[in-house]
Design a protein around this motif. Sequence first.
Motif, PDB file in Angstrom:
ATOM      1  N   PHE A   6       7.232  -4.196  14.009  1.00  0.00           N
ATOM      2  CA  PHE A   6       8.397  -4.124  13.147  1.00  0.00           C
ATOM      3  C   PHE A   6       8.015  -3.624  11.746  1.00  0.00           C
ATOM      4  O   PHE A   6       8.701  -2.775  11.168  1.00  0.00           O
ATOM      5  CB  PHE A   6       9.062  -5.503  13.063  1.00  0.00           C
ATOM      6  N   ALA A   7       6.905  -4.127  11.214  1.00  0.00           N
ATOM      7  CA  ALA A   7       6.473  -3.721   9.872  1.00  0.00           C
ATOM      8  C   ALA A   7       6.078  -2.246   9.830  1.00  0.00           C
ATOM      9  O   ALA A   7       6.388  -1.542   8.863  1.00  0.00           O
ATOM     10  CB  ALA A   7       5.311  -4.600   9.404  1.00  0.00           C
TER      11      ALA A   7
ATOM     12  N   ALA B 102       6.739   6.528  -0.341  1.00  0.00           N
ATOM     13  CA  ALA B 102       5.329   6.459   0.029  1.00  0.00           C
ATOM     14  C   ALA B 102       4.391   6.461  -1.171  1.00  0.00           C
ATOM     15  O   ALA B 102       3.252   6.048  -1.061  1.00  0.00           O
ATOM     16  CB  ALA B 102       4.965   7.608   0.967  1.00  0.00           C
ATOM     17  N   GLY B 103       4.851   6.902  -2.322  1.00  0.00           N
ATOM     18  CA  GLY B 103       3.976   6.971  -3.485  1.00  0.00           C
ATOM     19  C   GLY B 103       3.946   5.715  -4.331  1.00  0.00           C
ATOM     20  O   GLY B 103       3.213   5.646  -5.311  1.00  0.00           O
ATOM     21  N   THR B 104       4.703   4.689  -3.953  1.00  0.00           N
ATOM     22  CA  THR B 104       4.757   3.491  -4.785  1.00  0.00           C
ATOM     23  C   THR B 104       3.543   2.602  -4.553  1.00  0.00           C
ATOM     24  O   THR B 104       2.897   2.654  -3.502  1.00  0.00           O
ATOM     25  CB  THR B 104       6.038   2.679  -4.503  1.00  0.00           C
ATOM     26  N   VAL B 105       3.257   1.781  -5.547  1.00  0.00           N
ATOM     27  CA  VAL B 105       2.142   0.835  -5.441  1.00  0.00           C
ATOM     28  C   VAL B 105       2.422  -0.169  -4.327  1.00  0.00           C
ATOM     29  O   VAL B 105       1.524  -0.514  -3.548  1.00  0.00           O
ATOM     30  CB  VAL B 105       1.907   0.114  -6.791  1.00  0.00           C
ATOM     31  N   SER B 106       3.660  -0.622  -4.214  1.00  0.00           N
ATOM     32  CA  SER B 106       4.017  -1.590  -3.174  1.00  0.00           C
ATOM     33  C   SER B 106       3.800  -1.008  -1.782  1.00  0.00           C
ATOM     34  O   SER B 106       3.359  -1.709  -0.866  1.00  0.00           O
ATOM     35  CB  SER B 106       5.466  -2.036  -3.338  1.00  0.00           C
ATOM     36  N   TYR B 107       4.096   0.278  -1.606  1.00  0.00           N
ATOM     37  CA  TYR B 107       3.880   0.936  -0.323  1.00  0.00           C
ATOM     38  C   TYR B 107       2.385   0.915   0.013  1.00  0.00           C
ATOM     39  O   TYR B 107       1.995   0.610   1.142  1.00  0.00           O
ATOM     40  CB  TYR B 107       4.393   2.374  -0.372  1.00  0.00           C
ATOM     41  N   SER B 108       1.548   1.208  -0.973  1.00  0.00           N
ATOM     42  CA  SER B 108       0.100   1.215  -0.753  1.00  0.00           C
ATOM     43  C   SER B 108      -0.411  -0.174  -0.391  1.00  0.00           C
ATOM     44  O   SER B 108      -1.268  -0.324   0.491  1.00  0.00           O
ATOM     45  CB  SER B 108      -0.628   1.721  -1.994  1.00  0.00           C
ATOM     46  N   LYS B 109       0.118  -1.202  -1.049  1.00  0.00           N
ATOM     47  CA  LYS B 109      -0.282  -2.576  -0.728  1.00  0.00           C
ATOM     48  C   LYS B 109       0.134  -2.915   0.698  1.00  0.00           C
ATOM     49  O   LYS B 109      -0.636  -3.533   1.448  1.00  0.00           O
ATOM     50  CB  LYS B 109       0.355  -3.563  -1.703  1.00  0.00           C
ATOM     51  N   ALA B 110       1.342  -2.525   1.072  1.00  0.00           N
ATOM     52  CA  ALA B 110       1.830  -2.792   2.421  1.00  0.00           C
ATOM     53  C   ALA B 110       0.959  -2.103   3.463  1.00  0.00           C
ATOM     54  O   ALA B 110       0.604  -2.705   4.481  1.00  0.00           O
ATOM     55  CB  ALA B 110       3.278  -2.344   2.562  1.00  0.00           C
TER      56      ALA B 110
ATOM     57  N   ALA C 209       1.025  -9.325   8.093  1.00  0.00           N
ATOM     58  CA  ALA C 209       2.183  -8.509   8.462  1.00  0.00           C
ATOM     59  C   ALA C 209       3.419  -8.958   7.675  1.00  0.00           C
ATOM     60  O   ALA C 209       4.197  -8.118   7.209  1.00  0.00           O
ATOM     61  CB  ALA C 209       2.440  -8.600   9.963  1.00  0.00           C
ATOM     62  N   GLU C 210       3.583 -10.258   7.500  1.00  0.00           N
ATOM     63  CA  GLU C 210       4.720 -10.763   6.721  1.00  0.00           C
ATOM     64  C   GLU C 210       4.590 -10.384   5.249  1.00  0.00           C
ATOM     65  O   GLU C 210       5.581 -10.022   4.605  1.00  0.00           O
ATOM     66  CB  GLU C 210       4.855 -12.279   6.889  1.00  0.00           C
ATOM     67  N   LYS C 211       3.377 -10.457   4.710  1.00  0.00           N
ATOM     68  CA  LYS C 211       3.150 -10.024   3.319  1.00  0.00           C
ATOM     69  C   LYS C 211       3.464  -8.534   3.179  1.00  0.00           C
ATOM     70  O   LYS C 211       4.061  -8.099   2.191  1.00  0.00           O
ATOM     71  CB  LYS C 211       1.700 -10.280   2.897  1.00  0.00           C
ATOM     72  N   ALA C 212       3.054  -7.755   4.163  1.00  0.00           N
ATOM     73  CA  ALA C 212       3.308  -6.315   4.127  1.00  0.00           C
ATOM     74  C   ALA C 212       4.801  -6.035   4.116  1.00  0.00           C
ATOM     75  O   ALA C 212       5.267  -5.154   3.375  1.00  0.00           O
ATOM     76  CB  ALA C 212       2.650  -5.629   5.327  1.00  0.00           C
ATOM     77  N   ARG C 213       5.558  -6.781   4.912  1.00  0.00           N
ATOM     78  CA  ARG C 213       7.009  -6.583   4.935  1.00  0.00           C
ATOM     79  C   ARG C 213       7.622  -6.880   3.572  1.00  0.00           C
ATOM     80  O   ARG C 213       8.569  -6.209   3.158  1.00  0.00           O
ATOM     81  CB  ARG C 213       7.642  -7.446   6.019  1.00  0.00           C
ATOM     82  N   PHE C 214       7.080  -7.855   2.849  1.00  0.00           N
ATOM     83  CA  PHE C 214       7.550  -8.134   1.489  1.00  0.00           C
ATOM     84  C   PHE C 214       7.326  -6.909   0.598  1.00  0.00           C
ATOM     85  O   PHE C 214       8.224  -6.469  -0.123  1.00  0.00           O
ATOM     86  CB  PHE C 214       6.825  -9.356   0.906  1.00  0.00           C
ATOM     87  N   TYR C 215       6.126  -6.349   0.660  1.00  0.00           N
ATOM     88  CA  TYR C 215       5.813  -5.183  -0.175  1.00  0.00           C
ATOM     89  C   TYR C 215       6.612  -3.942   0.245  1.00  0.00           C
ATOM     90  O   TYR C 215       6.929  -3.101  -0.597  1.00  0.00           O
ATOM     91  CB  TYR C 215       4.313  -4.894  -0.176  1.00  0.00           C
ATOM     92  N   ILE C 216       6.937  -3.847   1.505  1.00  0.00           N
ATOM     93  CA  ILE C 216       7.781  -2.736   1.957  1.00  0.00           C
ATOM     94  C   ILE C 216       9.170  -2.868   1.332  1.00  0.00           C
ATOM     95  O   ILE C 216       9.731  -1.882   0.839  1.00  0.00           O
ATOM     96  CB  ILE C 216       7.857  -2.687   3.497  1.00  0.00           C
ATOM     97  N   ARG C 217       9.701  -4.076   1.331  1.00  0.00           N
ATOM     98  CA  ARG C 217      11.000  -4.298   0.693  1.00  0.00           C
ATOM     99  C   ARG C 217      10.938  -3.990  -0.796  1.00  0.00           C
ATOM    100  O   ARG C 217      11.850  -3.375  -1.361  1.00  0.00           O
ATOM    101  CB  ARG C 217      11.474  -5.746   0.913  1.00  0.00           C
TER     102      ARG C 217
END
Length: 91
Positions: A32-33, A46-54, A77-85
């Motif tokens: 899902f993530a 894709a260029g955001t810092v949050s995207y890179s963390k995810a 995976a749950e942390k990554a979903r937070f950063y994707i949001r």
Amino acid sequence: MYKMLLLATLLAVAGCAGKTVNRDNCAYALDFAWKELDLAKAEGFAGTVSYSKALSLLTAAKTQQQFEGYDGCLEDAEKARFYIRESRAGR
């Protein structure tokens, strides 16, 4: 002697069963993530810092999945979903 062998067998089986806890949850969360991450990329985040963390967290989660670290996989995976949001919100 028979009782000790039975006890050792039961402990070994219980140890193996413990490794599969969260296996399905890990696989589902990762799948899902990754789909959410692809969507964020398609939307131009894709260029955001949050995207890179995810992306880093999903890579770590996949590695943990391969080594049967399902609890850590699920957590990452749950942390990554937070950063994707966060990425999709422009943060």
